[in-house]
Design an enzyme around this catalytic site. Structure first.
Site, PDB file in Angstrom:
ATOM      1  N   ASP A  17     -39.110  18.369  58.350  1.00 20.44           N
ATOM      2  CA  ASP A  17     -39.632  17.249  59.143  1.00 20.44           C
ATOM      3  C   ASP A  17     -38.501  16.250  59.395  1.00 20.44           C
ATOM      4  OD1 ASP A  17     -41.298  15.180  60.177  1.00 20.44           O
ATOM      5  OD2 ASP A  17     -42.954  15.832  58.926  1.00 20.44           O
ATOM      6  N   HIS A 208     -50.116  14.084  54.149  1.00 22.85           N
ATOM      7  CA  HIS A 208     -48.772  14.012  54.756  1.00 22.85           C
ATOM      8  C   HIS A 208     -48.737  12.731  55.595  1.00 22.85           C
ATOM      9  CE1 HIS A 208     -45.468  16.313  57.081  1.00 22.85           C
ATOM     10  NE2 HIS A 208     -45.741  15.323  57.899  1.00 22.85           N
ATOM     11  N   HIS A 210     -46.815   9.718  57.542  1.00 26.09           N
ATOM     12  CA  HIS A 210     -45.625   9.109  58.143  1.00 26.09           C
ATOM     13  C   HIS A 210     -45.783   7.590  58.021  1.00 26.09           C
ATOM     14  CE1 HIS A 210     -43.437  12.546  59.960  1.00 26.09           C
ATOM     15  NE2 HIS A 210     -44.598  13.141  59.731  1.00 26.09           N
ATOM     16  N   CYS A 241     -41.794  13.750  64.480  1.00 22.55           N
ATOM     17  CA  CYS A 241     -41.996  14.940  65.314  1.00 22.55           C
ATOM     18  C   CYS A 241     -41.519  14.627  66.725  1.00 22.55           C
ATOM     19  CB  CYS A 241     -43.471  15.331  65.328  1.00 22.55           C
ATOM     20  SG  CYS A 241     -43.788  16.736  66.406  1.00 22.55           S
ATOM     21  N   ASN A 250     -41.340  10.300  57.363  1.00 19.75           N
ATOM     22  CA  ASN A 250     -42.346  10.500  56.315  1.00 19.75           C
ATOM     23  C   ASN A 250     -42.205   9.393  55.269  1.00 19.75           C
ATOM     24  OD1 ASN A 250     -41.555  13.429  57.241  1.00 19.75           O
ATOM     25  ND2 ASN A 250     -43.532  13.612  56.277  1.00 19.75           N
TER      26      ASN A 250
END
Ligand code: HMG
Ligand code: MG
Length: 304
Positions: A17, A208, A210, A241, A250
């Site tokens: 990522d 997950h 961000h 992304c 993240n």
């Protein structure tokens, strides 16, 4: 409120990522060095790269070479992203034994990210997951845009649960529920996790987050309170992304480790060693890292 878990598992995202969202293309050798440093930290799961179209993510076009060259530490798993059978075959040829498929709760984002509708992605993944399970692999399913879409289309918690259940039913061992653009807040985490818990065992779910709007660590805490004990995080706070405009990193691995360790929650991860990996990649990238705990550690050294 549940009692908090005594131990948490982290899935390290920096190499995938993180590096997918850098304008600079990092050399294969530096990626290998970065992952090898992460392998020495105690992290049990390090997402290594993506076997996606090199046109979609040129930053990770060297996935096969990187995967083959990293030193696989005993007890560490190295999942890789595989959006289709072509990616799966490339990953298998490189020696992967853990793969991840990835879709979303937003139609618009799914189309932009993997050029499929959500239903088409699930059809594509059915074959990937079947092949992976036949080959004895561990499989993760991502549900992105769980708290909002970068394109403004509505995302409901019900849609997230529905996609998650389908991924589990097709054979995914676990899910990662992604706040791709970092818009979620703790009250939403509470609602979503409690809805997921009605259908899916919580020990099969990772969150997950961000940190685009600074809510990621608060969201980790909210999820912990709901009984989640697996989280994705990224050394130094790298990430984002390229198909989610405005998405940033993240939640930092160092930040999550600082909070958990200070709360007496074990992870098995040595934060000083994560810092060393972050320092290395910051030098390669030539820019500062966003993790607050990383910055604080660096600042205190400078004062000494
Ligand atoms: P497409 O253009 O519809 O695919 O892309 P296609 O099947 O028509 O193929 C087009 C070309 O790509 C062909 O090459 C294929 O061979 C090649 P050409 O004939 O033009 O030379 N190709 C591949 N090459 C290597 N490996 C492959 C592969 N597949 C096709 N696997 C596709 C569809 C899914 C391939 C593309 O859209 C893609 O690769 N997307 C990936 C995007 C991506 O990686 N996004 C970031 C990861 S998701 C994320 O970050 C969110 C997450 O962190 C969680 C969260 O934050 O929420 C996980
Ligand atoms: Mg992500």
């Amino acid at each position: 409120m549940m009692s908090l878990p005594k131990r948490v598992t982290l899935f390290e995202m920096g190499a995938r990522d993180g590096l997918q969202n850098e304008s600079e293309i990092v050399s294969a050798g530096d990626k290998v060095r970065y992952i090898d440093l992460l392998s020495a930290t105690g992290l049990g799961w390090i997402e290594a790269t993506s076997f996606v179209s090199p046109k979609a993510i040129p930053q990770l076009a060297d996935a096969g070479e990187v995967f083959a060259r990293i030193r696989k530490a005993p007890g560490v798993r190295y999942p890789v992203l595989t959006p289709n059978m072509k990616g799966y075959q490339r990953a298998k040829d490189a020696g992967a034994d853990a793969v991840a498929v990835f879709t979303a709760a937003s139609e618009h984002f799914t189309k932009r990210n993997i050029n499929m509708t959500i239903d088409e992605s699930l059809e594509t993944f059915r074959e990937v997951v079947r092949a992976a399970k036949n080959d004895g692999m561990w499989v993760r399913g991502y549900v992105s845009t769980a708290f909002g879409s970068p394109f403004g289309d509505e995302v409901t918690p019900r849609a997230v649960v529905d996609v998650g259940v389908k991924l589990i039913e097709m054979g995914c061992d676990s899910l990662s529920i992604g706040d791709t653009i970092g818009v979620g807040v703790p009250s939403q985490v509470e609602v979503l996790v409690s809805m997921l818990a009605e259908k899916i065992p919580l020990d099969r779910i990772a969150m997950h987050f961000h940190d685009t709007r600074g809510t990621a660590l608060a969201n980790v805490y909210a999820a912990l309170q709901q009984g989640i004990s697996s989280f994705d995080s990224s050394a130094g706070g790298l990430g984002g992304c390229p198909y989610a405009p405005g998405a940033t990193g993240n939640v930092g691995t160092e930040d999550v480790l600082y909070m958990l360790h200070q709360m007496g929650i074990e992870t098995g991860v040595d934060v000083a060693k994560v810092r060393a990996a972050s320092r290395f990649i910051a030098g390669v990238l030539g820019h500062a890292l966003t993790s607050k705990a990383f910055q604080a550690m660096e600042a205190s050294t400078q004062r000494l």
